[in-house]
Design a protein around this motif. Structure first.
Motif, PDB file in Angstrom:
ATOM      1  N   SER A 116       0.837  -1.199   0.000  1.00 57.34           N
ATOM      2  CA  SER A 116       0.000   0.000   0.000  1.00 57.34           C
ATOM      3  C   SER A 116       0.876   1.255   0.000  1.00 57.34           C
ATOM      4  O   SER A 116       2.018   1.214   0.489  1.00 57.34           O
ATOM      5  CB  SER A 116      -0.910   0.019   1.240  1.00 57.34           C
TER       6      SER A 116
ATOM      7  N   ALA B  38       2.084   6.758  -3.959  1.00 55.59           N
ATOM      8  CA  ALA B  38       1.419   5.980  -5.009  1.00 55.59           C
ATOM      9  C   ALA B  38       2.208   6.050  -6.307  1.00 55.59           C
ATOM     10  O   ALA B  38       2.295   5.064  -7.052  1.00 55.59           O
ATOM     11  CB  ALA B  38      -0.002   6.507  -5.212  1.00 55.59           C
TER      12      ALA B  38
ATOM     13  N   PHE C  15       4.826   3.106  -9.612  1.00 57.42           N
ATOM     14  CA  PHE C  15       4.784   3.035 -11.074  1.00 57.42           C
ATOM     15  C   PHE C  15       6.130   3.355 -11.714  1.00 57.42           C
ATOM     16  O   PHE C  15       6.253   3.433 -12.923  1.00 57.42           O
ATOM     17  CB  PHE C  15       3.723   4.000 -11.623  1.00 57.42           C
TER      18      PHE C  15
ATOM     19  N   GLN D  36       1.145  -1.878 -12.030  1.00 56.18           N
ATOM     20  CA  GLN D  36      -0.164  -2.138 -12.608  1.00 56.18           C
ATOM     21  C   GLN D  36      -0.998  -3.086 -11.736  1.00 56.18           C
ATOM     22  O   GLN D  36      -2.213  -2.910 -11.609  1.00 56.18           O
ATOM     23  CB  GLN D  36      -0.004  -2.729 -14.015  1.00 56.18           C
TER      24      GLN D  36
ATOM     25  N   GLN E  92      -2.724  -1.754  -8.242  1.00 54.88           N
ATOM     26  CA  GLN E  92      -3.957  -0.979  -8.259  1.00 54.88           C
ATOM     27  C   GLN E  92      -5.174  -1.807  -7.856  1.00 54.88           C
ATOM     28  O   GLN E  92      -6.240  -1.254  -7.573  1.00 54.88           O
ATOM     29  CB  GLN E  92      -4.182  -0.389  -9.651  1.00 54.88           C
TER      30      GLN E  92
ATOM     31  N   PHE F 277      -5.394   1.188  -2.134  1.00 51.77           N
ATOM     32  CA  PHE F 277      -4.344   1.889  -2.876  1.00 51.77           C
ATOM     33  C   PHE F 277      -4.790   3.295  -3.273  1.00 51.77           C
ATOM     34  O   PHE F 277      -4.121   4.297  -2.958  1.00 51.77           O
ATOM     35  CB  PHE F 277      -3.952   1.094  -4.120  1.00 51.77           C
ATOM     36  N   SER F 278      -5.912   3.401  -3.961  1.00 52.58           N
ATOM     37  CA  SER F 278      -6.399   4.708  -4.405  1.00 52.58           C
ATOM     38  C   SER F 278      -6.822   5.572  -3.224  1.00 52.58           C
ATOM     39  O   SER F 278      -6.619   6.790  -3.225  1.00 52.58           O
ATOM     40  CB  SER F 278      -7.576   4.528  -5.367  1.00 52.58           C
TER      41      SER F 278
ATOM     42  N   TYR G 145      -8.463   8.244  -9.117  1.00 45.93           N
ATOM     43  CA  TYR G 145      -8.280   7.562  -7.839  1.00 45.93           C
ATOM     44  C   TYR G 145      -9.531   7.669  -6.970  1.00 45.93           C
ATOM     45  O   TYR G 145      -9.906   6.712  -6.274  1.00 45.93           O
ATOM     46  CB  TYR G 145      -7.085   8.145  -7.094  1.00 45.93           C
TER      47      TYR G 145
ATOM     48  N   ILE H 267     -12.030   5.154  -8.265  1.00 44.27           N
ATOM     49  CA  ILE H 267     -11.661   3.777  -7.911  1.00 44.27           C
ATOM     50  C   ILE H 267     -11.897   3.527  -6.422  1.00 44.27           C
ATOM     51  O   ILE H 267     -12.415   2.471  -6.030  1.00 44.27           O
ATOM     52  CB  ILE H 267     -10.192   3.510  -8.282  1.00 44.27           C
TER      53      ILE H 267
END
Length: 285
Positions: free
Chosen positions: A209, A215, A219, A228, A231, A236-237, A255, A258
């Motif tokens: 997390s 965040a 990536f 990828q 997510q 996470f979001s 985000y 999501i």
């Protein structure tokens, strides 16, 4: 049969073998609302039982995540040679929200099995047990939120209008906690090792997390390969927009969408699954 005999017979409740099915939702939620004070009082009772309503108990709720945030800050930022000395507020705020969700979920895990006496002797919507433990988690979260305000001031992080999103994010975290708590509470009735397994799962979940890392770091760089897949993490979001809002960054609408989807879906799936199994709880305890 006389009227007195009929009234006596009506006081007994017969538990039959389980047949999965949902109750009449209108009556169920009406009863939930009518008994809301019961859930609040049960939460207060649990807090008194764990001494979290005392001064030292409240202090430990703050000191424990602060110490953990300090340890992770030392490992991730200082000892790793990182130059971002401002990373502590991001780690602390992320840990506080993460522990709110996972702490509520952990408390819910044993909510049904610990309330065996109530379930066998009282007729009430069992979702009250979930709401009670999530409410207790929220009460424990508030002192840590107050502490983070102090950290925010000490690090001289600007106060922006983006922080008005904070209640929305906390509300989504609460919905997610109710859904996850309902799932693990149901699983624990059938698999009694669920509560013992949760701490190990939560520790792995923490590393997957955006708490110790942002965040965006998932990536790029060495973490880019898992970016990828990460997510699919339900928080996470949520943690991503939580950190952005505290630092005055614009809301990431993707985000937010999501995070909202995860919260609503988990609430819907978890609560319906829990309610569909309620009639089986008494014969499983």
């Amino acid at each position: 049969m006389s009227d007195s005999s009929s009234k006596t017979a009506e006081q007994f409740r017969v538990y039959e073998p389980h047949k999965a099915g949902l109750p009449k939702m209108g009556e169920y939620f009406s009863e939930l609302w009518r008994r809301r004070e019961f859930a609040i009082e049960l939460s207060h009772t649990n807090m008194r039982a764990t001494n979290t309503n005392t001064v030292l108990g409240q202090l430990w709720l703050v000191v424990n995540p602060l110490l953990l945030a300090g340890v992770y800050f030392l490992l991730v930022v200082v000892l790793s040679g990182g130059k971002n000395a401002d990373g502590f507020p991001q780690i602390a705020s992320g840990l506080f929200l993460f522990f709110y969700v996972t702490g509520s979920m952990t408390a819910c895990a044993t909510s049904v099995t610990n309330a065996g006496g109530l379930i066998l002797n009282m007729n009430f919507p069992k979702m009250l047990l979930i709401f009670s433990n999530v409410y207790m988690g929220f009460r424990r979260f508030l002192p840590t939120l107050a502490v983070y305000f102090v950290i925010h001031i000490i690090w001289r992080i600007p106060w922006t209008w983006q922080m008005l999103w904070l209640p929305v994010i906390i509300f989504l975290a609460t919905l997610l906690a109710i859904g996850l708590g309902s799932l693990v509470a149901t699983w624990h009735v059938y698999f009694r090792d669920t509560a013992q397994f949760l701490p190990y799962f939560i520790r792995i979940w923490l590393y997957c997390s955006p708490v110790l890392y942002t965040a965006e770091q998932f990536f790029g760089g060495p973490l880019g390969r898992v970016g990828q897949w990460i997510q699919f993490n339900p928080v996470f979001s949520l943690l991503g927009i939580w950190s952005d809002v505290w630092h005055g960054l614009p809301m990431n609408w993707a985000y937010l969408g999501i995070a909202t989807a995860w919260a609503v879906v988990m609430l819907f799936v978890g609560s319906l699954y829990f309610m569909s199994r309620e009639r089986d709880f008494a014969v499983r305890l």
